[in-house]
Design a protein around this motif. Sequence first.
Motif, PDB file in Angstrom:
ATOM      1  N   ILE A 280       0.829  -1.197   0.000  1.00  0.00           N
ATOM      2  CA  ILE A 280       0.000   0.000   0.000  1.00  0.00           C
ATOM      3  C   ILE A 280       0.866   1.250   0.000  1.00  0.00           C
ATOM      4  N   CYS A 285      -3.916   1.696  -1.918  1.00  0.00           N
ATOM      5  CA  CYS A 285      -4.753   0.559  -1.544  1.00  0.00           C
ATOM      6  C   CYS A 285      -5.338  -0.158  -2.760  1.00  0.00           C
ATOM      7  N   GLU A 320      -6.904   0.991   5.332  1.00  0.00           N
ATOM      8  CA  GLU A 320      -6.396   0.480   4.056  1.00  0.00           C
ATOM      9  C   GLU A 320      -5.606  -0.811   4.257  1.00  0.00           C
TER      10      GLU A 320
END
Length: 414
Positions: A280, A285, A320
């Motif tokens: 990420i 994400c 996320e």
Amino acid sequence: MNDLVETGLLTTFRRFIVVVWLLLSLTVCSAVSEPQPVPNYFAVFSWVFASLMLIYLSWHWLRRRLGRAHLPVALVLVSVMPVFAHATAIFLNLAHGLSAEEALIEPGSLFLWLVLPLLLVSLQYRMQAMLLFTFGTALLIVLVAVPNAVLGGPPVRIALEHAITQIVLFTVVGYVVVRIARAQREQRNLLQRQNTELAHYATSLEMLAISRERNRMARELHDTLAHTLSAVNVQLKALEVVLDYDTNAAKKLAVETQALTRDGLNEARRALHALRASPIDAFGCVLAIENMAQSRAEQAGLELRLDLPVQITGISLDVEQNLYRIVEEAINNVIRHAKAKSLSIVLYQAEDGGVDLTISDDGKGFNPNRVDAKRHYGITGMYERALLCGGDLKIESQPGAGTTIHLRIERKAT
């Protein structure tokens, strides 16, 4: 009394004495250069006294030896010596033949000397100490005025008036300074208590973070080593059974076990890499989920359908991370257990800012109510991550009917 010296008090004390000493030095030099019939005895005595006080306050060895008594002794000296210097100067003026009125020294000069210890006592100590200083110095002024009055000097009445005026002024000023110092002290103590509570809270958060990190690592280890070791254990038991009577089958099992071990090693390396640096952080994400899903589906030979937004906004990094790990765990379960041919991942952000995730496969399915949490820790980990996100995770599945996972994260949780 307060044993701890207020911050900067001694430094201020010393600097004040330095300024007074410099001013008195100019006065003394002027008197020497232009001799007068009657010397300014009070200025000379004050200069000597200021010099001694400057030595006293600057002598670190003496300060170490006296310890806690260093400041009280200095305050007593700076309170008493000017009064005696004032009375002695009047006596010497009388000795020079001056009249009582001429011998009198302006009381304001003594006031200036006594204001310093008044402020220092009020800042350092409590109300009782300030009142003791105020009344004590006033009484001393009256007492030392008696011998001069007997010798024909200024009457005691003048010293008494001076003492009463000093009591009134010093009490008012001292009271204000004591109240201000007390308020500052209470504020400082409050800040110290709050800092202590904050440090305790930070420690609690750190312990909570450590606990969460341990749970996260447990989930990662389950997703890698636990699966692999469990499969290797089954393979080794089978190898033990066939080893004595079927050499070919034993060799085949050994090769499969070796391949399984190699796959597990690769999974462990992947997990360790994920622990060191999250995808990420590098891709965001949505792109991280897309790359991971395409890579895993390609390796497993799954037909993949992705429906992802360009990006998801307004959610924290923790959300996320957990969202990514839930998708990863779901894909791993499909590859390892479902025997599916196709996989679908739908992710979108609702108008209210919440996030909706749906993962479905056409695999063999299972009964979610009969899942052993002790053996299938991955599903437990998914529920835990959903709770950390403030979301709601639901798993719908039946034997032979595939599996669908729904995750809803409300806007307030993101």
